[in-house]
Design a protein around this motif. Sequence first.
Motif, PDB file in Angstrom:
ATOM      1  N   GLU A  34      -7.926  -4.627 -10.534  1.00 62.53           N
ATOM      2  CA  GLU A  34      -7.857  -5.019  -9.126  1.00 62.53           C
ATOM      3  C   GLU A  34      -6.651  -4.415  -8.416  1.00 62.53           C
ATOM      4  N   VAL A  35      -5.562  -4.195  -9.135  1.00 66.37           N
ATOM      5  CA  VAL A  35      -4.382  -3.574  -8.532  1.00 66.37           C
ATOM      6  C   VAL A  35      -4.755  -2.221  -7.929  1.00 66.37           C
ATOM      7  N   PHE A  36      -5.592  -1.475  -8.627  1.00 68.44           N
ATOM      8  CA  PHE A  36      -5.922  -0.122  -8.180  1.00 68.44           C
ATOM      9  C   PHE A  36      -6.881  -0.090  -6.997  1.00 68.44           C
ATOM     10  N   CYS A  37      -7.515  -1.211  -6.694  1.00 68.42           N
ATOM     11  CA  CYS A  37      -8.337  -1.263  -5.474  1.00 68.42           C
ATOM     12  C   CYS A  37      -7.475  -0.984  -4.241  1.00 68.42           C
ATOM     13  N   ASN A  38      -6.207  -1.370  -4.321  1.00 66.56           N
ATOM     14  CA  ASN A  38      -5.292  -1.176  -3.202  1.00 66.56           C
ATOM     15  C   ASN A  38      -4.576   0.169  -3.245  1.00 66.56           C
ATOM     16  N   LEU A  39      -4.816   0.936  -4.299  1.00 64.06           N
ATOM     17  CA  LEU A  39      -4.136   2.225  -4.452  1.00 64.06           C
ATOM     18  C   LEU A  39      -5.107   3.395  -4.540  1.00 64.06           C
ATOM     19  N   GLN A  40      -6.376   3.168  -4.271  1.00 66.46           N
ATOM     20  CA  GLN A  40      -7.379   4.187  -4.536  1.00 66.46           C
ATOM     21  C   GLN A  40      -7.155   5.479  -3.760  1.00 66.46           C
ATOM     22  N   ASN A  41      -6.364   5.457  -2.707  1.00 68.36           N
ATOM     23  CA  ASN A  41      -6.092   6.692  -1.961  1.00 68.36           C
ATOM     24  C   ASN A  41      -4.707   7.256  -2.242  1.00 68.36           C
ATOM     25  N   ASP A  42      -3.985   6.647  -3.181  1.00 63.15           N
ATOM     26  CA  ASP A  42      -2.668   7.158  -3.530  1.00 63.15           C
ATOM     27  C   ASP A  42      -2.805   8.415  -4.381  1.00 63.15           C
TER      28      ASP A  42
END
Length: 155
Positions: A34-42
């Motif tokens: 779930e953490v990576f849902c907020n970083l998918q465009n990083d």
Amino acid sequence: GEPEVQKFISLKGISIVHYLVFSEHLMVRRAATEVFCNLQNDEKFLKILRQPDKLRLWLGLCEDWDNNNDPIECYATARAASGTLAMAANDETVANAMIQEDCSKTLLSLLSSEKAELIYRALVIIISLVDTIGKKAAEHLGEGNVIQAIAVVIK
């Protein structure tokens, strides 16, 4: 917010949390995914997804939605992984890696789940792939019977 994301990245949070995505503890796995849902465009996270061998693991997380060991945690993990890939599929290299890793199998699994959230994410992945790499994606999805599966879902 953005300052927290930058701090997370600067403290090497991506590599640490990505390691936790493959934890044997299902709640840790879900939370890390779930953490990576907020970083998918990083850009640093996209570098991970651009690697076919790493992407293969994320596709596997999407397919694990019906795991009998803990269906609630596995569903939540699949929802987070598929949401992350739905957004990351707008990156041309990620999209090509998804085709290379035969994402059709994963998409068929999500479309057959009968779970609206997973079906929606599969459809977003499909749209993103076609928008991003066009004919190559459409041919892959056709050959993988994804188009037929969409027709079944619509009915």
